[in-house]
Write an enzyme that holds these catalytic residues in place. Structure first.
Site, PDB file in Angstrom:
ATOM      1  N   GLU A  92       0.928  -1.081   0.099  1.00 15.63           N
ATOM      2  CA  GLU A  92      -0.077   0.049  -0.074  1.00 15.63           C
ATOM      3  C   GLU A  92       0.815   1.269   0.084  1.00 15.63           C
ATOM      4  O   GLU A  92       1.980   1.209   0.569  1.00 15.63           O
ATOM      5  CB  GLU A  92      -0.818   0.141   1.308  1.00 15.63           C
ATOM      6  CG  GLU A  92      -1.894  -1.047   1.281  1.00 15.63           C
ATOM      7  CD  GLU A  92      -2.677  -0.813   2.591  1.00 15.63           C
ATOM      8  OE1 GLU A  92      -2.433  -0.119   3.481  1.00 15.63           O
ATOM      9  OE2 GLU A  92      -3.548  -1.856   2.700  1.00 15.63           O
ATOM     10  N   TYR A 104       8.062   1.866  -7.529  1.00 19.02           N
ATOM     11  CA  TYR A 104       7.253   0.905  -7.830  1.00 19.02           C
ATOM     12  C   TYR A 104       6.588   0.591  -9.199  1.00 19.02           C
ATOM     13  O   TYR A 104       6.735  -0.488  -9.587  1.00 19.02           O
ATOM     14  CB  TYR A 104       6.181   0.931  -6.681  1.00 19.02           C
ATOM     15  CG  TYR A 104       6.445   0.782  -5.278  1.00 19.02           C
ATOM     16  CD1 TYR A 104       7.355  -0.030  -4.767  1.00 19.02           C
ATOM     17  CD2 TYR A 104       5.848   1.667  -4.590  1.00 19.02           C
ATOM     18  CE1 TYR A 104       7.893   0.106  -3.330  1.00 19.02           C
ATOM     19  CE2 TYR A 104       6.170   1.626  -3.018  1.00 19.02           C
ATOM     20  CZ  TYR A 104       7.223   0.766  -2.530  1.00 19.02           C
ATOM     21  OH  TYR A 104       7.460   1.037  -1.332  1.00 19.02           O
TER      22      TYR A 104
END
Length: 141
Positions: A92, A104
């Site tokens: 998250e 990411y």
């Protein structure tokens, strides 16, 4: 309390406005499947259980950002998850954390969902948590 928990907490405090304390790291590190990869400028803390892994936190010292450390730690963490049998990694991240999202996305993570208004900010505003996943099935040797 382990030296590792204290090191991680100290570094986490340089990287986040609401850092985790050494007791929190100690508790996490004693849990099943939890592992950390450390460098002089950062660390990644992950949990790998069965065929899934989760990035619990990734921290890079502010003065070391922008030099690829987050990407290196993410790659090492994913490799560690693969060694432990993971076929998927998830995490998250706050929707307004542009630098983390860039790390990411470069690593191949994709958005899988959101937790609306999950993160509270000091000014009282709230931001969505983006749920990101990385499928490792096609990447395994």
């Amino acid at each position: 309390m382990s030296d590792q928990a204290q090191r991680l907490a100290a570094l986490h405090a340089t990287a986040f406005d609401a850092p985790w304390n050494a007791a929190a790291f100690s508790d996490l590190l004693s849990g099943p499947g939890v592992f950390a990869i450390e460098s002089a400028d950062g660390f990644i803390l992950m949990r790998a259980v069965a065929d899934e892994a989760e990035i619990l936190t990734l921290a890079v010292r502010p003065d070391a950002r922008g030099r690829g450390e987050g990407g290196r730690l993410t790659a090492e963490g994913v490799a560690g998850a693969v060694e432990r049998g993971a076929e998927r990694v998830f995490l998250e991240v706050a929707e307004d954390n542009a630098s983390a999202l860039a790390v990411y996305r470069r690593a191949g993570f994709e958005e899988a969902g959101r937790r609306p208004r999950y993160y509270a900010r000091a000014d009282g505003s709230r931001r969505d948590a983006m749920l990101l996943t990385l499928n490792l099935t096609g990447r395994l040797p």
